[in-house]
Design a protein around this motif. Structure first.
Motif, PDB file in Angstrom:
ATOM      1  N   SER A   1      14.458  40.740  41.712  1.00 37.85           N
ATOM      2  CA  SER A   1      15.868  40.446  41.447  1.00 37.85           C
ATOM      3  C   SER A   1      16.711  41.707  41.338  1.00 37.85           C
TER       4      SER A   1
ATOM      5  N   LYS B   1       9.889  45.495  34.596  1.00 41.17           N
ATOM      6  CA  LYS B   1      10.859  44.907  35.516  1.00 41.17           C
ATOM      7  C   LYS B   1      11.936  44.131  34.762  1.00 41.17           C
TER       8      LYS B   1
ATOM      9  N   TYR C   1      15.872  45.314  34.967  1.00 39.04           N
ATOM     10  CA  TYR C   1      16.868  44.370  35.479  1.00 39.04           C
ATOM     11  C   TYR C   1      18.041  44.243  34.523  1.00 39.04           C
TER      12      TYR C   1
END
Length: 469
Positions: A251, A425, A429
């Protein structure tokens, strides 16, 4: 302008609105389309409040059967500070209702102002009123839609609100006290869900009030569309951001847009409450995706689809990761004491003796100690005894809202300066995702507590020292 709502209604997009003759008919749902007794309800998705550490008020009404939410598992991140109560909670699942309660446009009237109050006093007729001048208003009437379910979100605790949301103050915490004026509308937005596969969910600004009306006054941003229909924006607006690449390990943050009363997508206004709308974005829609963010000007919600939640870590996985981290017996490199993350059941109280602490500039993990203070830099500024970098020194807390995590990776990174721990992650993000604040500003924030992120990256990789034996 105040916008209020009623849960018995929904709203289609402007493109769905047609000039129809006043038929006054109501489309009823067929028996086969309603939920059967004992049947497992179909879940459309879940809403999760970011930084949900605000204080909640009393909520005595029993939670509705068609709107469900899991029991809180922490008294800080992953739950309201005062506990999840009824429709005021940190996380809510939207499920198929026993009977459809959506509506769709039926008739559009051009009327003079003296007739407005009479038209709006009919509680059995849902409508949107656009005041163009003192002598001219446009009222769009709505009729029942057997194909959709409607859910309303806002600050009000009245019965027509399915999800009661209160303000989260900048940097975490709640806007408390009599002088704290909420910027969230009492009836901020509504979500309309298709009752048939693929159960598409769409978001719209504003909601219908106790008189079954949405009222846009003279000063509200409103306009005629090229096809002669009407549309408008709420005072502080409803913003939506769809992540690029879905809500997964790959993402990336998307672009913030504003959603209109009829569900159309526009670029952001010059300021949050400006009367001039942005430009229509024709190639984007109001359909919610896994990981879509909804900002209500005071609180931000994350939308998770059932398929997306299946990829998210479970509470059991988070607990297994905590136990695995503690089983490695990390030690304070100076005091040589063994460190351990506390159980979520204990809640976020004062750190215990084994609580790991971190220097957020370098990531070196220690036990608590009192040396290295740099009072000329502030009470929280400490000098790391290993690398001599000076910065905040805070306790580490495992993030406990699994729905905010992009992957089930190990808890290797911490947000700066709050110290909430999650996977790499997930941390990267959220550190790259700007969240709206005020009328112009955007800030990256910890999704678990709402604290604004600081430092070059907003997060830091944790450096633990293993046991010497």
């Amino acid at each position: 302008m105040v916008l209020e709502g009623n849960p018995e209604v929904g709203s289609p997009r402007t493109s769905d609105l047609q000039h129809l003759e006043n038929q006054g008919s109501c489309v009823l749902s067929s028996p086969g389309e309603d939920a059967q007794p004992g049947e497992e309800p179909i879940k459309y998705g879940e809403l999760i409040v970011l930084g949900c550490c605000e204080e909640g008020g009393e909520e005595t009404e029993a939670q509705r059967g068609e709107v469900t939410g899991p029991r809180a598992h922490s008294c800080y991140n992953g739950c309201l500070a005062s506990g999840d109560k009824g429709r005021r909670r940190s996380r809510l699942a939207l499920s198929r209702r026993p009977h459809a309660n959506g509506v769709k446009p039926d008739v559009m009237h051009h009327i003079s102002t003296p007739l407005v109050s009479k038209a709006l006093s009919n509680r059995g007729q849902h409508s949107i009123s656009y005041t163009l001048s003192r002598s001219h208003s446009v009222i769009v009437e709505y009729t029942h839609d057997s194909d959709t379910d409607m859910f309303q979100i806002g600050r009000s605790t009245e019965n027509m609100i399915d999800f009661v949301v209160t303000d989260t103050s900048p940097g975490g915490g709640a806007a408390e006290g009599p002088s704290a004026q909420s910027t969230i509308s009492r009836y901020a937005c509504r979500i309309l869900c298709d009752r048939r596969p693929p159960y598409t969910s769409r978001i719209y600004a504003a909601g219908f009030d106790a008189s079954s009306n949405i009222f846009l006054g003279e000063r509200a941003a409103k306009w005629r569309t090229p096809d002669g229909l009407m549309d408008g924006l709420t005072t502080n607006g409803v913003l939506v951001m769809h992540p690029a690449g879905g809500f997964s390990e790959d993402s990336a943050p998307g672009v913030w847009r504003e959603i209109s009363v009829c569900g159309n997508v526009y670029t952001l206004r010059d300021s949050r409450s400006a009367q001039q709308r942005g430009k229509l974005v024709e190639n984007e829609s109001n359909v919610l995706q896994d990981g879509s963010l909804i900002d209500l000007c005071g609180a931000t919600l994350l939308w998770r689809t059932p398929a997306g939640l299946l990829r998210a870590p479970t509470l059991k996985q988070l607990e297994a990761q905590r136990q695995e981290a503690n089983a490695a017996r990390p030690q304070c490199p100076v005091g040589l004491s063994t460190l351990a993350f506390p159980s979520p059941a204990r809640g976020r109280t004062a750190p215990d003796k084994q609580q790991p602490w971190v220097y957020v500039r370098c990531g070196h993990v220690h036990g608590y100690h009192g040396w290295g203070c740099r009072r000329e830099r502030g009470p929280q500024e400490r000098e790391c005894p290993l690398c001599r970098l000076v910065g905040p020194y805070v306790p580490l807390w495992l993030g406990q809202e699994a729905g905010l995590c992009l992957d089930p990776g190990p808890p290797s990174h911490a947000f700066a300066p709050c110290g909430h721990v999650c996977s790499e992650k997930t941390a990267r993000y959220w550190a790259q995702t700007p969240l709206p604040h005020g009328t112009h500003a955007f800030h990256a924030a910890c999704p678990f507590c709402g604290a604004w992120l600081t430092g070059e990256h907003g997060c830091v990789r944790l450096i633990f020292q293993g046991p010497l034996d």
